[in-house]
Design a protein around this motif. Structure first.
Motif, PDB file in Angstrom:
ATOM      1  N   ARG A  28       0.833  -1.207   0.000  1.00 27.09           N
ATOM      2  CA  ARG A  28       0.000   0.000   0.000  1.00 27.09           C
ATOM      3  C   ARG A  28       0.868   1.258   0.000  1.00 27.09           C
ATOM      4  O   ARG A  28       0.612   2.204  -0.739  1.00 27.09           O
ATOM      5  CB  ARG A  28      -0.935   0.012   1.209  1.00 27.09           C
ATOM      6  CG  ARG A  28      -1.807   1.271   1.303  1.00 27.09           C
ATOM      7  CD  ARG A  28      -2.687   1.252   2.544  1.00 27.09           C
ATOM      8  NE  ARG A  28      -3.720   0.278   2.437  1.00 27.09           N
ATOM      9  CZ  ARG A  28      -4.941   0.504   1.918  1.00 27.09           C
ATOM     10  NH1 ARG A  28      -5.245   1.699   1.468  1.00 27.09           N
ATOM     11  NH2 ARG A  28      -5.833  -0.452   1.872  1.00 27.09           N
ATOM     12  N   ARG A  31       2.364   1.724  -3.399  1.00 19.89           N
ATOM     13  CA  ARG A  31       1.329   2.041  -4.385  1.00 19.89           C
ATOM     14  C   ARG A  31       0.889   3.502  -4.233  1.00 19.89           C
ATOM     15  O   ARG A  31       0.751   4.229  -5.219  1.00 19.89           O
ATOM     16  CB  ARG A  31       0.134   1.097  -4.219  1.00 19.89           C
ATOM     17  CG  ARG A  31      -0.959   1.309  -5.256  1.00 19.89           C
ATOM     18  CD  ARG A  31      -2.116   0.322  -5.108  1.00 19.89           C
ATOM     19  NE  ARG A  31      -2.823   0.480  -3.852  1.00 19.89           N
ATOM     20  CZ  ARG A  31      -2.886  -0.422  -2.867  1.00 19.89           C
ATOM     21  NH1 ARG A  31      -2.266  -1.578  -2.989  1.00 19.89           N
ATOM     22  NH2 ARG A  31      -3.558  -0.189  -1.766  1.00 19.89           N
ATOM     23  N   GLU A  32       0.696   3.940  -2.992  1.00 24.46           N
ATOM     24  CA  GLU A  32       0.217   5.293  -2.745  1.00 24.46           C
ATOM     25  C   GLU A  32       1.335   6.333  -2.782  1.00 24.46           C
ATOM     26  O   GLU A  32       1.074   7.501  -3.067  1.00 24.46           O
ATOM     27  CB  GLU A  32      -0.499   5.354  -1.390  1.00 24.46           C
ATOM     28  CG  GLU A  32      -1.783   4.547  -1.380  1.00 24.46           C
ATOM     29  CD  GLU A  32      -2.488   4.556  -0.033  1.00 24.46           C
ATOM     30  OE1 GLU A  32      -2.024   5.242   0.905  1.00 24.46           O
ATOM     31  OE2 GLU A  32      -3.516   3.860   0.075  1.00 24.46           O
ATOM     32  N   HIS A  33       2.560   5.903  -2.500  1.00 25.11           N
ATOM     33  CA  HIS A  33       3.720   6.802  -2.439  1.00 25.11           C
ATOM     34  C   HIS A  33       4.922   6.107  -3.085  1.00 25.11           C
ATOM     35  O   HIS A  33       5.852   5.686  -2.395  1.00 25.11           O
ATOM     36  CB  HIS A  33       4.032   7.199  -0.988  1.00 25.11           C
ATOM     37  CG  HIS A  33       2.854   7.754  -0.268  1.00 25.11           C
ATOM     38  ND1 HIS A  33       2.434   9.051  -0.451  1.00 25.11           N
ATOM     39  CD2 HIS A  33       1.984   7.188   0.596  1.00 25.11           C
ATOM     40  CE1 HIS A  33       1.349   9.257   0.286  1.00 25.11           C
ATOM     41  NE2 HIS A  33       1.066   8.142   0.921  1.00 25.11           N
ATOM     42  N   LEU A  93       2.590   9.852   7.036  1.00 27.30           N
ATOM     43  CA  LEU A  93       2.062   9.005   5.975  1.00 27.30           C
ATOM     44  C   LEU A  93       2.061   7.543   6.390  1.00 27.30           C
ATOM     45  O   LEU A  93       1.089   6.823   6.183  1.00 27.30           O
ATOM     46  CB  LEU A  93       2.900   9.153   4.694  1.00 27.30           C
ATOM     47  CG  LEU A  93       2.891  10.483   3.968  1.00 27.30           C
ATOM     48  CD1 LEU A  93       3.917  10.481   2.848  1.00 27.30           C
ATOM     49  CD2 LEU A  93       1.503  10.759   3.421  1.00 27.30           C
ATOM     50  N   VAL A  97      -0.901   4.821   6.634  1.00 23.10           N
ATOM     51  CA  VAL A  97      -0.900   3.623   5.783  1.00 23.10           C
ATOM     52  C   VAL A  97      -1.112   2.372   6.635  1.00 23.10           C
ATOM     53  O   VAL A  97      -1.846   1.458   6.236  1.00 23.10           O
ATOM     54  CB  VAL A  97       0.401   3.528   4.958  1.00 23.10           C
ATOM     55  CG1 VAL A  97       0.578   2.151   4.339  1.00 23.10           C
ATOM     56  CG2 VAL A  97       0.418   4.600   3.874  1.00 23.10           C
ATOM     57  N   ASP A 100      -4.802   2.379   7.441  1.00 20.79           N
ATOM     58  CA  ASP A 100      -5.606   2.078   6.265  1.00 20.79           C
ATOM     59  C   ASP A 100      -5.494   0.614   5.859  1.00 20.79           C
ATOM     60  O   ASP A 100      -6.481   0.002   5.433  1.00 20.79           O
ATOM     61  CB  ASP A 100      -5.199   2.974   5.097  1.00 20.79           C
ATOM     62  CG  ASP A 100      -5.514   4.440   5.343  1.00 20.79           C
ATOM     63  OD1 ASP A 100      -6.280   4.745   6.276  1.00 20.79           O
ATOM     64  OD2 ASP A 100      -4.965   5.283   4.609  1.00 20.79           O
ATOM     65  N   THR A 101      -4.308   0.048   5.998  1.00 15.62           N
ATOM     66  CA  THR A 101      -4.116  -1.368   5.674  1.00 15.62           C
ATOM     67  C   THR A 101      -4.903  -2.243   6.632  1.00 15.62           C
ATOM     68  O   THR A 101      -5.595  -3.181   6.215  1.00 15.62           O
ATOM     69  CB  THR A 101      -2.617  -1.739   5.723  1.00 15.62           C
ATOM     70  OG1 THR A 101      -1.900  -0.904   4.814  1.00 15.62           O
ATOM     71  CG2 THR A 101      -2.393  -3.197   5.366  1.00 15.62           C
TER      72      THR A 101
END
Length: 136
Positions: A28, A31-33, A93, A97, A100-101
């Motif tokens: 994640r 993918r996001e950063h 961040l 993450v 969120d994961t």
């Protein structure tokens, strides 16, 4: 349930559902950063990622609990990571993450109370992750 119990329960629930969260968290994150992946070029066997996630989990659990060392650990790691050209914002961040994961892994078992506990924890962690001098 208080915040400590909710955060602890969320870690336990995510571990029950997914086991080792390391690959999911870093998938994640990258993918996001995508710019973050280059910082791990030496970590060929993923031990650094696993150790970092483990330290983050322990620090968060201490932060919402007895707060014996987590606030100083986070501040110290922000300074240490600056030597690797990692800006303080990356800590903010990364904590998000992780949340969120875990939320994705837990699915419908992620409650509004857990979400609120994480939101307040992330807000409180921000002051330490950005070296805000007013954090106590």
């Amino acid at each position: 349930m208080d915040r400590e119990a909710l955060i602890t329960a969320s870690f336990e629930l995510a571990a029950e559902k997914a086991g080792d969260l390391t690959p999911l968290v870093y998938e994640r994150l990258f993918r996001e950063h995508p710019e973050m992946e280059a910082l791990f070029w030496r970590d060929k066997n993923h031990q650094v990622k696993g150790e970092m996630l483990s330290q983050v989990a322990v620090a968060i659990l201490d932060f919402v609990g007895p707060r014996r060392y987590s606030s100083q650990l986070i501040r110290t790691e922000v300074i240490n990571h600056a030597g690797y050209d990692v800006p303080p914002e990356v800590f903010r961040l990364f904590f998000g993450v992780v949340r969120d994961t875990m939320k994705a892994v837990c699915g419908a078992d992620w409650t509004a109370d857990i979400d609120a506990a994480w939101s307040s924890t992330l807000t409180d962690l921000d002051a330490y992750a950005t070296l805000n001098s007013t954090a106590a």
